[in-house]
Design a protein around this motif. Sequence first.
Motif, PDB file in Angstrom:
ATOM      1  N   GLU A   1      -9.743   0.042   5.439  1.00 45.09           N
ATOM      2  CA  GLU A   1      -8.720  -0.144   6.461  1.00 45.09           C
ATOM      3  C   GLU A   1      -9.321  -0.056   7.861  1.00 45.09           C
ATOM      4  O   GLU A   1      -9.030  -0.877   8.741  1.00 45.09           O
ATOM      5  CB  GLU A   1      -7.609   0.887   6.295  1.00 45.09           C
TER       6      GLU A   1
ATOM      7  N   LYS B   1      -9.869  -3.177  10.655  1.00 41.35           N
ATOM      8  CA  LYS B   1      -9.371  -3.123  12.034  1.00 41.35           C
ATOM      9  C   LYS B   1     -10.476  -3.454  13.024  1.00 41.35           C
ATOM     10  O   LYS B   1     -10.255  -4.165  14.017  1.00 41.35           O
ATOM     11  CB  LYS B   1      -8.793  -1.744  12.320  1.00 41.35           C
TER      12      LYS B   1
ATOM     13  N   LYS C   1      -3.213  -1.819  -1.878  1.00 45.70           N
ATOM     14  CA  LYS C   1      -3.534  -0.520  -1.267  1.00 45.70           C
ATOM     15  C   LYS C   1      -4.752   0.142  -1.902  1.00 45.70           C
ATOM     16  O   LYS C   1      -5.453   0.918  -1.248  1.00 45.70           O
ATOM     17  CB  LYS C   1      -2.325   0.415  -1.370  1.00 45.70           C
TER      18      LYS C   1
ATOM     19  N   LYS D   1      -8.191   0.142  -0.200  1.00 45.84           N
ATOM     20  CA  LYS D   1      -8.476   1.006   0.947  1.00 45.84           C
ATOM     21  C   LYS D   1      -9.331   2.211   0.564  1.00 45.84           C
ATOM     22  O   LYS D   1      -9.841   2.918   1.438  1.00 45.84           O
ATOM     23  CB  LYS D   1      -7.162   1.475   1.584  1.00 45.84           C
TER      24      LYS D   1
END
Length: 348
Positions: free
Chosen positions: A266, A270, A285, A288
């Motif tokens: 994650e 970014k 998910k 991550k």
Amino acid sequence: MKKEKDRLHQYFSGNYSRKDLHFTQQLFTDSTQKENLQQNLEGHWDRFKLSPEQEKTDFEPLLNKLHHQIHSKENTPHKKISFVYQLQRIAAILFIPLVLGFATYFWYNHAGKEQLAYAEIQCPDGTRTQFHLPDGSSGFLNNGSSIRYAVPFNKNREVLLSGEAFFDVTKNGHPFHVKTNNLDVQVMGTSFNVMAYEDDAIEEVILQTGKVKVCVLNGKKLATLHPNQQLSLNLDNNQYQINRVEASNFTAWREGKLIFRNEGLEAVAKRIERWYNVDIEITDKSLKDYTFHATFMDHNLEEVLTLLTLTSPIKFKIEEQNNNSPGVYIKKKKVTLEPDITKTNKTN
């Protein structure tokens, strides 16, 4: 007598007199000065060495936009006149071409007796750039970041930061402050990195040389940092911690290096979003949970994503996306990260 183009140059260099300020104010706010404004801006532009692409810039749309912004605010009780000055020659560093926005704002009271001028340096997404401040300090802005400071600056050395920046501060007998939405970093002469993106829940200060005092905006001291120390403030719970780090790993972005040190997907996603100016969606998910340790330099987006997938059961898809809303045009790539079932099956 000082020439008009010299007054404009003095103003944008931050070393101007009251007459220079008044001249610049009148030049940008008087609609009858449009031709004079264009001539002065062209003369100012000629002071800089431009690339062939920059040489083709058309002044007319820019001037029309400036006058539109100014006139649209004429009837407000407190006039706020803004314009984006994009005529400076900006150092495009790390092999990425850059156009730096230089904005100046004027605030007036009802009587027009007080005037405050602010300079703003902006770094668009997907780029990094070097900047120089009027007091001799310098630094680098990371992608999607900006700094803002009052002019004159030498005695009131306060910089407002949004995003990430590295500062190399010159001593001149006056304190130097870098303020974010939550922190106030106070120094005399040192080099350090501050990260405070508005969409992040963490603000960080990393000291490379010298010493800095970190406070919250109400003046309460959090810590005094020494070289290779990092202060991280969690905005969700207002808790902070100090870690021992290798500062060069956190400032290597100035040299065009994208470094991950045991960071989760994650956080990696970014940083890739900002670095390459793309949107990234993680569809599962569970992805991550994967962490990455890598260093990239001069790699394009697809190369970075390919290398990341070699060490994890992930596959990616890159798509072009366009937003042609009225008055808006955005062309930005979208990256989708999803589980690679073929790799998962081999692992099992």
